[in-house]
Design a protein around this motif. Structure first.
Motif, PDB file in Angstrom:
ATOM      1  N   VAL A   1      10.159  -4.650   1.982  1.00 50.96           N
ATOM      2  CA  VAL A   1       9.524  -3.329   1.849  1.00 50.96           C
ATOM      3  C   VAL A   1       8.113  -3.467   1.287  1.00 50.96           C
ATOM      4  CG1 VAL A   1       9.639  -1.119   0.616  1.00 50.96           C
ATOM      5  CG2 VAL A   1      11.679  -2.036   1.726  1.00 50.96           C
ATOM      6  N   LYS A   2       7.951  -4.273   0.264  1.00 48.36           N
ATOM      7  CA  LYS A   2       6.608  -4.471  -0.314  1.00 48.36           C
ATOM      8  C   LYS A   2       5.645  -5.044   0.718  1.00 48.36           C
ATOM      9  CE  LYS A   2       7.896  -5.049  -5.159  1.00 48.36           C
ATOM     10  NZ  LYS A   2       8.059  -6.041  -6.235  1.00 48.36           N
ATOM     11  N   SER A   3       6.126  -5.997   1.495  1.00 44.24           N
ATOM     12  CA  SER A   3       5.286  -6.607   2.528  1.00 44.24           C
ATOM     13  C   SER A   3       4.876  -5.592   3.587  1.00 44.24           C
ATOM     14  CB  SER A   3       6.058  -7.785   3.164  1.00 44.24           C
ATOM     15  OG  SER A   3       5.349  -8.318   4.224  1.00 44.24           O
ATOM     16  N   ALA A   4       5.799  -4.743   3.984  1.00 42.29           N
ATOM     17  CA  ALA A   4       5.502  -3.716   4.986  1.00 42.29           C
ATOM     18  C   ALA A   4       4.526  -2.673   4.442  1.00 42.29           C
ATOM     19  CB  ALA A   4       6.785  -3.030   5.437  1.00 42.29           C
ATOM     20  N   ALA A   5       4.587  -2.413   3.161  1.00 40.37           N
ATOM     21  CA  ALA A   5       3.757  -1.364   2.551  1.00 40.37           C
ATOM     22  C   ALA A   5       2.327  -1.822   2.270  1.00 40.37           C
ATOM     23  CB  ALA A   5       4.406  -0.906   1.245  1.00 40.37           C
ATOM     24  N   GLU A   6       2.102  -3.125   2.206  1.00 42.17           N
ATOM     25  CA  GLU A   6       0.760  -3.646   1.862  1.00 42.17           C
ATOM     26  C   GLU A   6      -0.286  -3.278   2.895  1.00 42.17           C
ATOM     27  OE1 GLU A   6       1.405  -7.863   1.544  1.00 42.17           O
ATOM     28  OE2 GLU A   6       1.940  -7.677  -0.565  1.00 42.17           O
TER      29      GLU A   6
END
Length: 149
Positions: free
Chosen positions: A144-149
């Motif tokens: 999720v963090k990777s997708a949100a960056e």
């Protein structure tokens, strides 16, 4: 003291926003809801996860002549993680596969929300289950963090 407070507040504004409420974790995203889920889907596939479905709730709302801000869910997973948890207690099956909601608030800001698997409250006695749950929670947060960056 005043300068220190301003510096701390400035840094807080630059950090990605994360909210957690009763196991629901919400990260801010730098992208639209659609792009956020496109990115999440790509990362999940890179990790050899199965994409089960993607649900666009705004399209559903439109089908009944209603409007809804962008709101989409991606449902995905991998048998390697889910099977271990269901062997601990089959009730995990009601919460698997994983799902992430991408949504835009009234100000147009995009958020990614998911239920932390560790907060689901299923009972198990095997310590390996706790480790499997931590791995799943960690991987989900990473994606999720990777997708949100």
């Amino acid at each position: 003291m005043f300068k220190k407070t301003i510096a701390v507040l400035s840094l807080a504004l630059l950090a990605p926003q994360v909210h957690a409420d009763a196991g629901l974790i919400t990260h801010s995203s730098a992208h639209s809801a659609k792009v956020s889920l496109d990115r999440l889907e790509a990362r999940a596939k890179e990790n050899e996860m199965t994409i089960f479905t993607r649900i666009d709730h705004a399209v559903g709302a439109k089908s009944i002549n209603q409007e809804l801000r962008p709101t989409e869910v991606l449902i995905f997973g991998h048998p390697k993680g889910g099977t271990m948890l269901m062997k601990c207690t089959q009730e995990f099956g009601v919460d698997l596969p994983m799902r992430v909601l991408a949504w835009e608030d009234e100000m147009g800001k995009t958020w990614l929300s998911y239920r932390d698997p560790a907060s689901l409250g299923h009972n198990y006695s095997n310590p390996m289950c706790g480790m499997a749950l931590k791995r799943m929670s960690s991987k989900l947060d990473e994606l999720v963090k990777s997708a949100a960056e």
